[in-house]
Design a protein around this motif. Structure first.
Motif, PDB file in Angstrom:
ATOM      1  N   ALA A  30       0.639  -1.494  -0.017  1.00  0.00           N
ATOM      2  CA  ALA A  30      -0.498   0.082   0.144  1.00  0.00           C
ATOM      3  C   ALA A  30       1.043   0.828  -0.183  1.00  0.00           C
ATOM      4  O   ALA A  30       0.439   2.506  -0.243  1.00  0.00           O
ATOM      5  N   SER A  31       1.936   0.907  -0.363  1.00  0.00           N
ATOM      6  CA  SER A  31       2.958   2.455   0.807  1.00  0.00           C
ATOM      7  C   SER A  31       3.647   2.906  -1.403  1.00  0.00           C
ATOM      8  O   SER A  31       3.148   4.157  -0.741  1.00  0.00           O
ATOM      9  N   ILE A  32       2.476   2.514  -1.974  1.00  0.00           N
ATOM     10  CA  ILE A  32       2.695   3.112  -3.552  1.00  0.00           C
ATOM     11  C   ILE A  32       1.743   4.477  -3.581  1.00  0.00           C
ATOM     12  O   ILE A  32       1.851   5.475  -4.299  1.00  0.00           O
ATOM     13  N   LEU A  33       0.483   4.093  -2.699  1.00  0.00           N
ATOM     14  CA  LEU A  33      -0.467   5.439  -2.368  1.00  0.00           C
ATOM     15  C   LEU A  33       0.174   6.251  -1.435  1.00  0.00           C
ATOM     16  O   LEU A  33       0.342   6.139  -0.311  1.00  0.00           O
ATOM     17  N   PRO A  34      -0.088   7.270  -1.882  1.00  0.00           N
ATOM     18  CA  PRO A  34       0.405   8.647  -0.353  1.00  0.00           C
ATOM     19  C   PRO A  34       0.094   8.854   0.198  1.00  0.00           C
ATOM     20  O   PRO A  34       0.344  10.093   1.560  1.00  0.00           O
ATOM     21  N   ALA A  35      -1.077   8.629   0.781  1.00  0.00           N
ATOM     22  CA  ALA A  35      -2.191   8.776   1.790  1.00  0.00           C
ATOM     23  C   ALA A  35      -1.870   7.741   2.366  1.00  0.00           C
ATOM     24  O   ALA A  35      -2.073   7.624   3.808  1.00  0.00           O
ATOM     25  N   THR A  36      -1.055   6.519   2.368  1.00  0.00           N
ATOM     26  CA  THR A  36      -0.784   5.801   3.557  1.00  0.00           C
ATOM     27  C   THR A  36       0.504   5.589   4.256  1.00  0.00           C
ATOM     28  O   THR A  36       1.572   7.223   3.997  1.00  0.00           O
ATOM     29  N   ASP A  37       0.830   5.457   5.406  1.00  0.00           N
ATOM     30  CA  ASP A  37       1.976   5.626   6.318  1.00  0.00           C
ATOM     31  C   ASP A  37       2.302   4.442   6.982  1.00  0.00           C
ATOM     32  O   ASP A  37       1.377   4.112   7.349  1.00  0.00           O
ATOM     33  N   PRO A  38       2.943   3.192   5.840  1.00  0.00           N
ATOM     34  CA  PRO A  38       2.920   1.786   6.719  1.00  0.00           C
ATOM     35  C   PRO A  38       3.894   2.128   7.971  1.00  0.00           C
ATOM     36  O   PRO A  38       3.690   1.383   9.026  1.00  0.00           O
ATOM     37  N   GLY A  39       4.298   3.107   8.429  1.00  0.00           N
ATOM     38  CA  GLY A  39       4.714   2.831   9.242  1.00  0.00           C
ATOM     39  C   GLY A  39       4.053   3.112  10.524  1.00  0.00           C
ATOM     40  O   GLY A  39       4.782   2.271  11.655  1.00  0.00           O
ATOM     41  N   GLU A  40       1.861   3.333  10.417  1.00  0.00           N
ATOM     42  CA  GLU A  40       2.207   3.198  11.887  1.00  0.00           C
ATOM     43  C   GLU A  40       1.108   0.956  11.829  1.00  0.00           C
ATOM     44  O   GLU A  40       0.362   1.805  12.677  1.00  0.00           O
ATOM     45  N   THR A  41       1.174   1.465  10.584  1.00  0.00           N
ATOM     46  CA  THR A  41       1.301   0.038  10.809  1.00  0.00           C
ATOM     47  C   THR A  41       1.106  -0.993  11.858  1.00  0.00           C
ATOM     48  O   THR A  41       1.821  -0.790  12.685  1.00  0.00           O
ATOM     49  N   THR A  42      -0.324  -1.462  12.824  1.00  0.00           N
ATOM     50  CA  THR A  42      -0.489  -2.418  13.719  1.00  0.00           C
ATOM     51  C   THR A  42      -0.827  -3.032  14.381  1.00  0.00           C
ATOM     52  O   THR A  42      -1.690  -3.545  12.880  1.00  0.00           O
ATOM     53  N   VAL A  43      -1.029  -3.977  14.271  1.00  0.00           N
ATOM     54  CA  VAL A  43      -1.921  -5.720  15.006  1.00  0.00           C
ATOM     55  C   VAL A  43      -2.015  -5.623  16.035  1.00  0.00           C
ATOM     56  O   VAL A  43      -1.817  -5.075  17.094  1.00  0.00           O
ATOM     57  N   SER A  44      -3.714  -6.140  16.350  1.00  0.00           N
ATOM     58  CA  SER A  44      -4.032  -6.722  17.799  1.00  0.00           C
ATOM     59  C   SER A  44      -4.478  -7.767  17.647  1.00  0.00           C
ATOM     60  O   SER A  44      -5.715  -8.263  16.670  1.00  0.00           O
ATOM     61  N   TYR A  45      -5.444  -8.388  19.333  1.00  0.00           N
ATOM     62  CA  TYR A  45      -5.718  -9.968  19.363  1.00  0.00           C
ATOM     63  C   TYR A  45      -7.378  -8.981  18.644  1.00  0.00           C
ATOM     64  O   TYR A  45      -7.893  -7.464  19.085  1.00  0.00           O
ATOM     65  N   GLU A  46      -8.460  -9.666  18.308  1.00  0.00           N
ATOM     66  CA  GLU A  46      -9.840  -9.773  17.816  1.00  0.00           C
ATOM     67  C   GLU A  46      -9.971  -8.926  19.045  1.00  0.00           C
ATOM     68  O   GLU A  46     -11.024  -8.203  18.887  1.00  0.00           O
ATOM     69  N   ASP A  47      -9.977  -9.539  20.019  1.00  0.00           N
ATOM     70  CA  ASP A  47     -10.930  -9.093  21.375  1.00  0.00           C
ATOM     71  C   ASP A  47      -9.927  -7.876  22.653  1.00  0.00           C
ATOM     72  O   ASP A  47     -10.875  -7.065  23.480  1.00  0.00           O
ATOM     73  N   GLU A  48      -8.716  -7.651  21.911  1.00  0.00           N
ATOM     74  CA  GLU A  48      -8.394  -6.095  22.687  1.00  0.00           C
ATOM     75  C   GLU A  48      -7.510  -5.616  21.219  1.00  0.00           C
ATOM     76  O   GLU A  48      -6.275  -4.940  21.259  1.00  0.00           O
ATOM     77  N   GLN A  49      -8.272  -4.963  20.429  1.00  0.00           N
ATOM     78  CA  GLN A  49      -8.183  -4.179  19.409  1.00  0.00           C
ATOM     79  C   GLN A  49      -7.724  -2.949  19.916  1.00  0.00           C
ATOM     80  O   GLN A  49      -7.037  -2.307  19.190  1.00  0.00           O
ATOM     81  N   GLY A  50      -8.296  -1.890  21.163  1.00  0.00           N
ATOM     82  CA  GLY A  50      -7.372  -1.427  22.293  1.00  0.00           C
ATOM     83  C   GLY A  50      -5.805  -1.357  22.408  1.00  0.00           C
ATOM     84  O   GLY A  50      -5.399   0.124  22.124  1.00  0.00           O
ATOM     85  N   VAL A  51      -5.322  -2.814  22.057  1.00  0.00           N
ATOM     86  CA  VAL A  51      -4.024  -3.282  22.200  1.00  0.00           C
ATOM     87  C   VAL A  51      -3.351  -3.236  20.829  1.00  0.00           C
ATOM     88  O   VAL A  51      -3.267  -4.474  20.661  1.00  0.00           O
ATOM     89  N   ARG A  52      -2.600  -2.414  20.918  1.00  0.00           N
ATOM     90  CA  ARG A  52      -2.678  -2.199  19.401  1.00  0.00           C
ATOM     91  C   ARG A  52      -0.544  -2.656  19.436  1.00  0.00           C
ATOM     92  O   ARG A  52       0.610  -1.819  20.551  1.00  0.00           O
ATOM     93  N   HIS A  53       0.626  -3.476  18.510  1.00  0.00           N
ATOM     94  CA  HIS A  53       1.673  -3.677  18.402  1.00  0.00           C
ATOM     95  C   HIS A  53       1.983  -3.281  17.266  1.00  0.00           C
ATOM     96  O   HIS A  53       1.350  -3.459  16.050  1.00  0.00           O
ATOM     97  N   ARG A  54       3.247  -2.883  17.222  1.00  0.00           N
ATOM     98  CA  ARG A  54       3.500  -1.828  16.080  1.00  0.00           C
ATOM     99  C   ARG A  54       3.875  -3.010  15.035  1.00  0.00           C
ATOM    100  O   ARG A  54       5.173  -3.723  15.560  1.00  0.00           O
ATOM    101  N   VAL A  55       4.044  -3.116  14.487  1.00  0.00           N
ATOM    102  CA  VAL A  55       4.859  -4.060  13.074  1.00  0.00           C
ATOM    103  C   VAL A  55       6.309  -3.683  12.249  1.00  0.00           C
ATOM    104  O   VAL A  55       6.803  -4.727  11.808  1.00  0.00           O
TER     105      VAL A  55
END
Length: 84
Positions: A30-55
């Motif tokens: 997606a980084s080919i799109l100028p509106a994206t900021d891949p560095g802010e990409t995070t993952v979370s457990y489905e039941d804990e979406q407020g707790v995000r982990h950077r990738v």
């Protein structure tokens, strides 16, 4: 500064490692799109979406771009992926 809006696109994976790997691939693509900021990409457990982990590393490189390596990588930051 104008208002910004964030798009949340749920994608599921079998475990946290697979989720982070898929997130990195999707963010780099997606980084080919100028509106994206891949560095802010995070993952979370489905039941804990407020707790995000950077990738990606959170460090800014000269010129304002982000390090392209995974979060908690060993060694110096880089703008190029290292092959192992």
């Amino acid at each position: 500064m104008p208002e910004r809006f964030v798009i949340h696109l749920p994608v599921t994976a079998a475990d946290p490692i697979a989720a982070a790997r898929l997130a990195r691939v999707l963010a780099r693509w997606a980084s080919i799109l100028p509106a994206t900021d891949p560095g802010e990409t995070t993952v979370s457990y489905e039941d804990e979406q407020g707790v995000r982990h950077r990738v990606f590393c959170d460090a800014r490189m000269p010129g304002g771009r982000r390090c392209l390596l995974r979060a908690d990588h060993d060694g110096p930051c880089a703008r190029r992926l290292t092959l192992r």
